[in-house]
Design an enzyme around this catalytic site. Structure first.
Site, PDB file in Angstrom:
ATOM      1  N   ARG A   1       0.681   4.308   0.377  1.00 19.50           N
ATOM      2  CA  ARG A   1       0.501   5.375   1.369  1.00 19.50           C
ATOM      3  C   ARG A   1       0.920   4.952   2.774  1.00 19.50           C
ATOM      4  O   ARG A   1       0.916   5.768   3.689  1.00 19.50           O
ATOM      5  CB  ARG A   1      -0.943   5.852   1.361  1.00 19.50           C
ATOM      6  CG  ARG A   1      -1.298   6.549   0.043  1.00 19.50           C
ATOM      7  CD  ARG A   1      -2.695   7.077   0.003  1.00 19.50           C
ATOM      8  NE  ARG A   1      -2.932   8.010   1.099  1.00 19.50           N
ATOM      9  CZ  ARG A   1      -4.125   8.324   1.565  1.00 19.50           C
ATOM     10  NH1 ARG A   1      -5.209   7.786   1.027  1.00 19.50           N
ATOM     11  NH2 ARG A   1      -4.262   9.174   2.551  1.00 19.50           N
ATOM     12  N   CYS A   2       1.288   3.688   2.931  1.00 19.38           N
ATOM     13  CA  CYS A   2       1.695   3.159   4.235  1.00 19.38           C
ATOM     14  C   CYS A   2       3.219   3.264   4.374  1.00 19.38           C
ATOM     15  O   CYS A   2       3.970   2.742   3.548  1.00 19.38           O
ATOM     16  CB  CYS A   2       1.254   1.701   4.357  1.00 19.38           C
ATOM     17  SG  CYS A   2       1.907   0.853   5.802  1.00 19.38           S
ATOM     18  N   SER A   3       3.666   3.920   5.440  1.00 22.61           N
ATOM     19  CA  SER A   3       5.106   4.118   5.622  1.00 22.61           C
ATOM     20  C   SER A   3       5.848   2.787   5.798  1.00 22.61           C
ATOM     21  O   SER A   3       6.942   2.609   5.252  1.00 22.61           O
ATOM     22  CB  SER A   3       5.382   5.043   6.809  1.00 22.61           C
ATOM     23  OG  SER A   3       4.927   4.470   8.014  1.00 22.61           O
TER      24      SER A   3
ATOM     25  N   HIS B   1       0.879  -1.166   0.000  1.00 21.51           N
ATOM     26  CA  HIS B   1       0.000   0.000   0.000  1.00 21.51           C
ATOM     27  C   HIS B   1       0.921   1.222   0.000  1.00 21.51           C
ATOM     28  O   HIS B   1       1.579   1.512   1.006  1.00 21.51           O
ATOM     29  CB  HIS B   1      -0.902  -0.008   1.226  1.00 21.51           C
ATOM     30  CG  HIS B   1      -1.863   1.140   1.298  1.00 21.51           C
ATOM     31  ND1 HIS B   1      -2.324   1.809   0.196  1.00 21.51           N
ATOM     32  CD2 HIS B   1      -2.456   1.734   2.355  1.00 21.51           C
ATOM     33  CE1 HIS B   1      -3.155   2.761   0.573  1.00 21.51           C
ATOM     34  NE2 HIS B   1      -3.247   2.738   1.890  1.00 21.51           N
TER      35      HIS B   1
END
Length: 121
Positions: free
Chosen positions: A10-12, A8
């Site tokens: 947008r997931c750090s 994903h």
């Protein structure tokens, strides 16, 4: 052998894990699981590869949707939880890296390194 990452952007933690794989010289197959939603059979395979004893360990337990669906409070069986993941793929814990017949969560990202210990000379 192909490496896959359920990613994903947008997931750090997902970004960090992908960066770690690139640092190791690994160019994984990137599966954007929110767009290419895994089917039940794929989720069963991931569950087996991760070696978890509870499907909820594959789920984002702190997510508001998880709490709203009261997944922790109910007696969901394995198949019911897997079905929920096909309906709500955002509940899938991320990232998941697959290599061979094993998989690891990239939380923390360094955890995936154990998948590649056999690659060392």
């Amino acid at each position: 052998m192909q490496v896959q990452i359920y990613h994903h952007p947008r997931c750090s933690k997902s970004r960090e894990t992908l960066k770690l794989l690139h640092y190791l010289g690994i160019e994984p197959e990137v599966i954007l699981y929110l767009q290419d939603i895994p089917d039940i059979e794929t989720l069963r395979t991931l569950y087996r590869q991760l070696g978890f004893h509870d499907v909820r360990d594959m789920m984002r337990r702190k997510d508001a949707l998880y709490k709203a669906l009261k997944i922790e409070d109910q007696e969901y069986e394995k198949e019911s939880c897997l079905s929920l993941l096909t309906q709500y793929p955002q509940l899938l814990e991320r990232p998941i890296v697959v290599y061979g017949d094993k998989a690891k969560l990239g939380r923390p990202p360094e955890q995936v390194l154990t998948l590649f210990s056999a690659l060392k000379p």
